[in-house]
Design an enzyme around this catalytic site. Structure first.
Site, PDB file in Angstrom:
ATOM      1  N   GLY A   1       0.839  -1.196   0.000  1.00 36.10           N
ATOM      2  CA  GLY A   1       0.000   0.000   0.000  1.00 36.10           C
ATOM      3  C   GLY A   1       0.866   1.233   0.000  1.00 36.10           C
TER       4      GLY A   1
ATOM      5  N   LYS B   1       7.506  -5.181   7.836  1.00 33.93           N
ATOM      6  CA  LYS B   1       7.044  -4.001   7.109  1.00 33.93           C
ATOM      7  C   LYS B   1       8.261  -3.288   6.544  1.00 33.93           C
ATOM      8  CE  LYS B   1       3.022  -3.358   9.971  1.00 33.93           C
ATOM      9  NZ  LYS B   1       1.880  -3.022   9.132  1.00 33.93           N
TER      10      LYS B   1
ATOM     11  N   ASP C   1      -5.395   4.720  14.232  1.00 29.49           N
ATOM     12  CA  ASP C   1      -6.129   4.057  13.148  1.00 29.49           C
ATOM     13  C   ASP C   1      -6.809   2.794  13.680  1.00 29.49           C
ATOM     14  OD1 ASP C   1      -7.136   3.871  10.618  1.00 29.49           O
ATOM     15  OD2 ASP C   1      -5.328   3.029   9.709  1.00 29.49           O
TER      16      ASP C   1
END
Lengths: 146, 462
Positions: B47, B67, B165
């Site tokens: 993303g 990540k 988030d």
């Protein structure tokens, strides 16, 4: 039964990863036989105790549900311990007592199923059984056709 | 076709370098190795933030979620120092309900973050699955999930981190245990580009607090910001959709800012008792909300006060010093319980087994408060509390998310397996079952329980 607490083992040597190979046919057969005998003692006693109130009061929904629940248990456990005939009878009892409205005709079939269970328990104790599907009484129980 | 391992951009024009981040394309014949120890096995996602890989830590042999940040996030002045500081803070968080950060470091022209890999299902997928069956996640289970999320958030806040988030897709329900784990913790802020007005706020519109949308004063963003998002998540968990969800982002944001949220009871009247909790979490004014996630936990406990609640016993029974496993069989059928106990003995011949057989859900829960089982063999059809209800209460108990559960039923065809996914159950066995087969299945579940116990610092391992 309530709650029971036990501490087991370690009883057997060997690595647990390969344990399936180590489970001897004799050990499994011994365990199955012991469970089967236990079932043959307990199940008819329990079924008779649960069936008695229903016999007295066929309209008693609680009594009917208790028999239905035991039929359900019997269906799973009897076959698990190597008593397929009794498993099928358990399934029949479960189905008959779950059918609504619970008519006199259904009630009579449940009573017959309980009697047949006692007969097949005795047969299993003597080492017999295994052909209930061919028994016209069982077929009549399940189909409702006389 | 080649793909950049750092930013994920694909190319099939014969270039040797990524046109966007200028990293060399990896040799497809060589597995990607990050920091000399993380060998990439699969891509989990890609993303704006960069790439997420499933990788194996070659030093420790465990799987991690790796990540790799998009290089644009690492190129701003001071980014390296800022990211390092935040990674340090994240690594200091210790909670069963937060994905643990293992390491952080440079990779090519950017940075990587190695985190705990949690296998399971996202909460949004579970909510959707229940909705597809025209049902909801059971209320008790939903509250347990929210409570565990609040625990995880409280740990983050204690380390000075705001998640920013919080939403169902960032919540994982772990396979096997049902443990609720927050993902993507505090990472949202990493991707703020002060020079890029399109990214001047971070978060997901349907879950964003008003102060987050305004994004003017960073000091306004605090624990209560996550409380608002937790409220939106609660609303979705119980109704199937967040309180404000519109076709366009501006419309959603405007409603988040100015519109009073619908009452939970307007969609589900039977949940009126939860209205005050959700309403307070969704208050527009940050000062009117719960000021901490501990307050949210207290509020959940208060509304649950009238429910059957099994407190953990003060005296938790100690496990044996020898390799041991605490195993619980819950079945109202005495013979099947004996069968299961026999199978346990056969399945685990080399260890001490502390075996508890309980004939009802309630008895099992009372015993579990003392014994904290590692493995539970659970019957589905039981009177009073059925298997689903029993498990919901078990999962809510302290440490209840450590137990590996195997569900046994003679009604497998009609068993709503999808309902059990919200409890983390993936092991099902149909009666009648062969003793050897049952023992083999138990052996596998027990192996997972041992691995689990190792992760939570238990004493015994095989």
């Amino acid at each position: 039964m309530g709650v029971t607490q036990t501490r087991l083992g370690p009883a057997h040597p060997g690595g647990s990863r390969e344990f399936v190979e180590q489970l001897t046919v004799e050990r499994l057969a011994e365990a199955r036989e012991s469970l089967k005998q236990r079932f043959l003692v307990l199940a008819p006693r329990r079924l008779a105790a649960l069936h008695a109130p229903l016999l007295k009061a066929p309209a008693d929904a609680t009594a009917r549900r208790e028999v239905q629940r035991f039929g359900h248990q019997m269906r799973g456990t009897a076959a698990t311990v190597g008593l397929p005939d009794l498993g099928l009878l358990g399934g029949a009892i479960e189905q008959l007592t779950a059918t609504l409205p619970y008519t006199d005709e259904l009630h009579a079939r449940v009573t017959e199923a309980v009697e047949l269970t006692a007969e097949y328990v005795a047969l299993a104790r003597d080492g017999g059984g295994g052909a209930i599907g061919d028994d016209p009484r069982f077929q009549a129980l399940v189909s409702g056709r006389r | 076709m080649k793909a950049c391992a750092t930013c994920g951009i694909s190319s099939d024009d014969g270039a040797t370098r990524c046109a966007l981040c200028h990293e060399d394309f990896p040799d497809p014949s060589e597995p990607l190795l990050v920091d000399g120890r993380y060998q990439v096995e699969a891509t989990l996602g890609r993303g704006q933030q960069g790439m997420v890989y499933l990788a194996r830590d070659l030093n420790l042999g465990r799987l991690v979620a790796l990540k790799v940040l998009h290089p644009s996030h690492a190129s701003t002045p001071g980014a390296a120092e800022r990211l390092k500081l935040e990674a340090k803070a994240l690594a200091s968080v210790r909670s069963d309900h937060v994905a643990q950060v293992y390491s952080f470091g440079p990779h090519a022209s950017t940075f990587f973050l190695a985190m705990e890999y949690v296998e399971g299902r996202n909460l949004d997928a579970l909510v959707a699955e229940h909705a597809a069956h025209k049902e909801y996640i059971p209320t008790h289970r939903g509250l347990t999930i929210l409570r565990q999320m609040a625990h995880g958030l409280a740990s983050l806040h204690a380390a000075g981190i705001v998640h920013r988030d919080v939403k169902p897709s960032n919540v994982m329900i772990e396979q096997g245990t049902g443990r609720t784990v927050l993902l993507d913790l505090g990472l949202a802020r990493w991707f703020v580009q002060p020079t890029d007005s399109r990214l001047s706020f971070v978060g997901t519109p349907a879950y964003m607090a008003p102060e987050q949308i305004l994004g003017e004063d960073p000091a306004q963003i605090a624990g209560h910001t996550d409380v608002y998002s937790l409220g939106c998540t609660a609303f979705e968990l119980f109704t199937g959709s967040p309180p404000f969800s519109y076709a366009t982002i501006p419309e959603t944001l405007a409603h988040q800012m100015w519109e009073a949220p619908p009452k939970l009871s307007s969609r589900r009247p039977e949940l009126a008792f939860l209205d005050p909790v959700v309403e307070r979490a969704l208050t527009k004014d940050p000062l009117g909300r719960y000021q901490s996630c501990s307050e949210v936990i207290d509020a959940i406990d208060e509304v649950c006060a009238g429910w059957p609640r099994i407190e953990a016993s003060g005296e938790v029974e100690e496990a044996s010093d020898a390799p041991s496993l605490r195993l619980m069989v819950i079945d109202d059928d005495e013979v099947f319980a004996a069968f299961a106990a026999e199978a346990c003995g056969l399945a685990l011949p080399d260890i001490v087994l502390d075996l508890v057989c309980a004939s009802s859900g309630l008895e099992a829960l009372q015993s579990a408060a003392r014994t904290r089982p590692d493995v539970v063999v659970l019957d589905y059809d039981m009177p009073l509390l059925d298997g689903l209800e029993t498990l919901s209460y078990l999962r809510a108990m302290p440490g209840g998310y450590n137990a590996q559960v195997m569900l046994v039923s003679s009604n497998m065809k009609h068993l709503p397996k999808w309902r059990f996914a919200a409890m983390g159950v993936t092991d099902f066995l149909e009666k009648p079952v062969d003793l050897g087969e049952f023992a083999a299945a138990l052996n596998e579940v027990a192996a997972r329980a041992f691995a689990q116990r190792g992760r939570f610092g238990g004493a015994a391992t095989l």
